[in-house]
Design an enzyme around this catalytic site. Structure first.
Site, PDB file in Angstrom:
ATOM      1  N   LYS A 169      41.248  67.897  57.053  1.00 43.99           N
ATOM      2  CA  LYS A 169      42.694  67.895  56.780  1.00 43.99           C
ATOM      3  C   LYS A 169      42.982  67.157  55.473  1.00 43.99           C
ATOM      4  O   LYS A 169      43.782  67.601  54.650  1.00 43.99           O
ATOM      5  CB  LYS A 169      43.440  67.180  57.913  1.00 43.99           C
ATOM      6  CG  LYS A 169      43.493  67.937  59.231  1.00 43.99           C
ATOM      7  CD  LYS A 169      44.397  67.165  60.191  1.00 43.99           C
ATOM      8  CE  LYS A 169      44.219  67.586  61.633  1.00 43.99           C
ATOM      9  NZ  LYS A 169      44.912  66.700  62.570  1.00 43.99           N
TER      10      LYS A 169
ATOM     11  N   GLY B  12      45.888  65.844  73.217  1.00 45.45           N
ATOM     12  CA  GLY B  12      46.361  67.202  72.919  1.00 45.45           C
ATOM     13  C   GLY B  12      45.708  68.255  73.799  1.00 45.45           C
ATOM     14  O   GLY B  12      46.369  69.116  74.368  1.00 45.45           O
ATOM     15  N   ARG B  13      44.381  68.185  73.932  1.00 39.19           N
ATOM     16  CA  ARG B  13      43.670  69.223  74.690  1.00 39.19           C
ATOM     17  C   ARG B  13      43.848  69.075  76.199  1.00 39.19           C
ATOM     18  O   ARG B  13      43.348  69.874  76.970  1.00 39.19           O
ATOM     19  CB  ARG B  13      42.195  69.245  74.287  1.00 39.19           C
ATOM     20  CG  ARG B  13      41.518  67.889  74.306  1.00 39.19           C
ATOM     21  CD  ARG B  13      40.238  67.908  73.484  1.00 39.19           C
ATOM     22  NE  ARG B  13      39.595  66.607  73.403  1.00 39.19           N
ATOM     23  CZ  ARG B  13      39.881  65.686  72.492  1.00 39.19           C
ATOM     24  NH1 ARG B  13      40.834  65.915  71.602  1.00 39.19           N
ATOM     25  NH2 ARG B  13      39.236  64.541  72.473  1.00 39.19           N
TER      26      ARG B  13
ATOM     27  N   GLU C 251      35.760  69.221  71.259  1.00 38.62           N
ATOM     28  CA  GLU C 251      36.552  68.175  70.604  1.00 38.62           C
ATOM     29  C   GLU C 251      36.370  66.844  71.345  1.00 38.62           C
ATOM     30  O   GLU C 251      36.516  65.777  70.771  1.00 38.62           O
ATOM     31  CB  GLU C 251      38.038  68.572  70.549  1.00 38.62           C
ATOM     32  CG  GLU C 251      38.797  67.883  69.435  1.00 38.62           C
ATOM     33  CD  GLU C 251      40.160  68.477  69.136  1.00 38.62           C
ATOM     34  OE1 GLU C 251      40.343  69.073  68.052  1.00 38.62           O
ATOM     35  OE2 GLU C 251      41.064  68.351  69.984  1.00 38.62           O
TER      36      GLU C 251
ATOM     37  N   LYS D 296      52.321  67.385  69.429  1.00 39.83           N
ATOM     38  CA  LYS D 296      52.299  66.004  69.900  1.00 39.83           C
ATOM     39  C   LYS D 296      52.700  65.051  68.767  1.00 39.83           C
ATOM     40  O   LYS D 296      53.553  64.199  68.919  1.00 39.83           O
ATOM     41  CB  LYS D 296      50.897  65.667  70.427  1.00 39.83           C
ATOM     42  CG  LYS D 296      50.773  64.256  70.908  1.00 39.83           C
ATOM     43  CD  LYS D 296      49.377  63.977  71.457  1.00 39.83           C
ATOM     44  CE  LYS D 296      49.207  62.482  71.697  1.00 39.83           C
ATOM     45  NZ  LYS D 296      47.881  62.128  72.172  1.00 39.83           N
TER      46      LYS D 296
ATOM     47  N   HIS E 244      28.085  93.981  77.502  1.00 38.73           N
ATOM     48  CA  HIS E 244      27.773  95.025  76.517  1.00 38.73           C
ATOM     49  C   HIS E 244      27.751  94.462  75.106  1.00 38.73           C
ATOM     50  O   HIS E 244      27.787  95.206  74.132  1.00 38.73           O
ATOM     51  CB  HIS E 244      28.788  96.161  76.636  1.00 38.73           C
ATOM     52  CG  HIS E 244      28.764  96.784  77.997  1.00 38.73           C
ATOM     53  ND1 HIS E 244      27.902  97.792  78.335  1.00 38.73           N
ATOM     54  CD2 HIS E 244      29.453  96.466  79.121  1.00 38.73           C
ATOM     55  CE1 HIS E 244      28.083  98.110  79.611  1.00 38.73           C
ATOM     56  NE2 HIS E 244      29.013  97.310  80.117  1.00 38.73           N
TER      57      HIS E 244
ATOM     58  N   GLU F 226      50.114  73.136  59.966  1.00 37.27           N
ATOM     59  CA  GLU F 226      50.152  74.539  60.394  1.00 37.27           C
ATOM     60  C   GLU F 226      51.421  74.805  61.203  1.00 37.27           C
ATOM     61  O   GLU F 226      52.142  75.783  60.982  1.00 37.27           O
ATOM     62  CB  GLU F 226      48.927  74.882  61.258  1.00 37.27           C
ATOM     63  CG  GLU F 226      47.604  74.895  60.522  1.00 37.27           C
ATOM     64  CD  GLU F 226      46.904  73.535  60.517  1.00 37.27           C
ATOM     65  OE1 GLU F 226      47.605  72.496  60.645  1.00 37.27           O
ATOM     66  OE2 GLU F 226      45.672  73.511  60.361  1.00 37.27           O
TER      67      GLU F 226
END
Ligand code: F6P
Length: 550
Positions: A514, A271-272, A357, A211, A388, A217
């Site tokens: 960051k 973003g999410r 977030e 975005k 399990h 990254e």
């Protein structure tokens, strides 16, 4: 910037009433609620387009819900829903509208914000995406050696990765047979290197999905992908192998991608919440544009249901309020999500980002400190594997852990009676968590034992039960049902944020790390000795440098 009317929700009379109600009802066992009401399932379940929400296995009565609806009224939930729907700037700290619902609108809908026709803008990009997607899928879009694209690598992180990854994985039954879609998010070199080692640059398409187009990254992975590509191709070939999805055209250009190969979206898409925008391109490439449209339609059906249904028959509102009942009034700290579907195995990670977030905040939307707990820790894992792994704690641990079970009723991959076994396991877990296992039953099982041995074993075999869960049963995992499911959780998170008085659409909490990483990075390689961190961070930096001979 709009300053919205502030309600101190924990000073309202309804907040106190809910606390009282919790104290008065917390000894109630769900087993008894079911035993005394044979119609509890009918009374506490609802269905929308093949998606059933069973919320009967919760520590609630009709009175609990009435009080929770009053709480929603006290927070002016209806008003906030309308503000979101109409594009008011409810993301106050960034002065933005919140319009992911606008991305799902059909072409004949009407929505204008600040003089712009949102529907026209959205559909113009969708049309460009359709043309591009069709070309890649039918082999017309060829790589530098004249061969069709066989592998697509999405380079993005957070919302530019998890949403599309989950939807693409969930819908593998709809995938193009000759087009593999990969997702690389981590800056850890092994993620990209391991993905690329199997690929051919001549048939690989990279999508740089960001975005902001400033996320280190993603940009580092994009640079590394470009270096890998240019080992066998030349600069002019980049145009056929790199496309971008972003809101930042200038940065995309600066990276060397022609804006003709960029698909845009808008600052009003968080973003999410962005899988519904051009960020969904890897999904479109995998399942085709028409299936992606069905995914949008599923989301839109949930939007209409959310905006237009009364609270008592409104899935996102019910899930949100029941979540608040445990989180706020029972002080449950976590919430687990178990999809009984291998394709949906990363859904908990997506909802974790979406929820944590959005609502992992200690300050209200106008900057006031909140003196109550807000968003829970969201976690989970696919069933039956999770049984399990961590279900021991759910059944016999000391904590209250509300759960969501997500259960597709039909499988795309029927194998003998395996799907029946999966369904039986899921239902058994919800039943066991609710009912528990009492002394009389355990005594019957241990009838051979007596004395010390019985005293030692009996308590270990008891299950207290009364562990709440929702079950979301979907007829089948389809683009439409996945769209409904994802939008359901988005609205649930929004409702909880409204009640707690949070702006669910910013994420300042990820910025500080960051900033510090930017400061530490040069210190790892330059032997600057005047490190000004705490002794632990200084020590670790020096330890790293020593191990690297610096
Ligand atoms: O982690 C913070 C965050 O801003 C997320 O909200 C976002 O989805 C992710 O980083 C990636 O951001 P971008 O799409 O701008 O690269």
């Amino acid at each position: 910037m709009a300053n919205h009317r502030h309600v101190d929700i924990n000073s309202t009379p309804i907040w106190a009433k809910l606390h009282q109600h919790q104290r008065a009802t917390c000894h109630m066992h769900m087993r008894d609620l079911f035993d005394t009401d044979p119609h509890r399932f009918q009374r506490f379940s609802l269905e929308l387009d093949g998606l059933l929400l069973d919320y009967s296995k919760n520590r609630i009565t009709e009175r609990t819900l009435e009080l929770l609806f009053d709480l929603a009224d006290a927070a002016d939930l209806k008003g906030w829903m309308q503000k979101m729907r109409s594009g008011e700037r409810i993301n106050v700290s960034e002065n933005r509208s919140v319009l992911h619902t606008g991305l799902r609108l059909p072409v004949d809908a009407a929505l204008s914000v600040d003089g712009r026709d949102v529907v026209a803008d959205v559909h113009a990009v969708l049309q460009r995406l359709k043309v591009f997607t069709d070309k890649v899928r039918d082999g017309q879009w060829q790589g530098f050696a004249g061969a069709p694209i066989r592998d697509v690598v999405n380079l993005g992180i957070g919302g530019s990765d998890l949403g599309p990854l989950v939807v693409k994985e969930a819908l593998s039954a709809y995938a193009h047979p000759d087009l593999n879609v990969h997702f690389v998010s981590n800056v850890d070199g092994q993620h990209l290197a391991r993905t690329l080692e199997r690929l051919d640059p001549a048939t690989t398409l990279f999508i740089i999905a960001s975005k902001s187009f400033t996320t280190p990254e993603t940009l580092l992975n994009a640079q590394a992908a470009r270096v890998w590509f240019l080992r066998e191709a030349s600069e002019v070939d980049i145009a056929r192998h790199f496309v971008a999805v972003s809101t930042n055209e200038a940065a995309v250009k600066a990276f060397g991608i022609d804006p003709e190969h960029m698909f845009g979206f808008w600052d009003w898409v968080g973003g999410r919440y962005s899988v519904w925008s051009a960020i969904g391109l890897p999904v479109m490439l995998s399942i085709g544009f028409d299936n992606f449209r069905a995914f949008l339609d599923g989301g839109h059906a949930m939007d209409r249901h959310f905006f237009d249904s009364p609270f008592a028959s409104n899935m996102p509102v019910l899930m949100a309020l029941i979540g608040i009942w445990y989180n706020t009034f029972y002080q449950a700290h976590t919430h687990a999500i178990m999809p009984y579907d291998h394709g949906l195995r990363r859904l908990p990670a997506h909802i974790q980002q979406l929820d944590m977030e959005s609502n992992g905040k200690r300050v209200g939307r106008n900057g006031e400190a909140l003196d109550f707990d807000t968003g829970p820790v969201i976690w989970g894992e696919e069933g039956a594997n999770s049984q399990h792994a961590f279900f021991q704690l759910l059944h016999q641990g000391t904590r209250l852990v509300p759960c969501d079970f997500i259960l597709p009723l039909n499988s795309h991959y029927p194998l003998g009676n395996q799907h029946d076994v999966l369904v039986a396991n899921c239902l058994a877990q919800t039943e066991a968590l609710m009912r528990g296992k009492g002394e009389a039953e355990v005594m019957r099982e241990l009838s051979q034992l007596s004395g010390e041995q019985l005293d030692m074993l009996l308590p270990q075999k008891l299950f207290p039960g009364n562990q709440p869960s929702n079950t979301l049963a979907l007829d089948k995992v389809t683009p439409y049902s996945v769209g409904m499911l994802m939008a359901l959780y988005e609205h649930k998170v929004f409702v909880q944020g409204v009640i707690w008085g949070i702006n669910s659409f910013d994420q300042w909490g990820v910025e500080y790390g960051k900033q510090l990483a930017r400061r530490i990075l040069p210190e790892l390689s330059d032997a600057v000795d005047a490190l000004a961190h705490d002794s632990s961070t200084n020590g670790l930096i020096r330890h790293y440098r020593e191990r690297h001979g610096k």
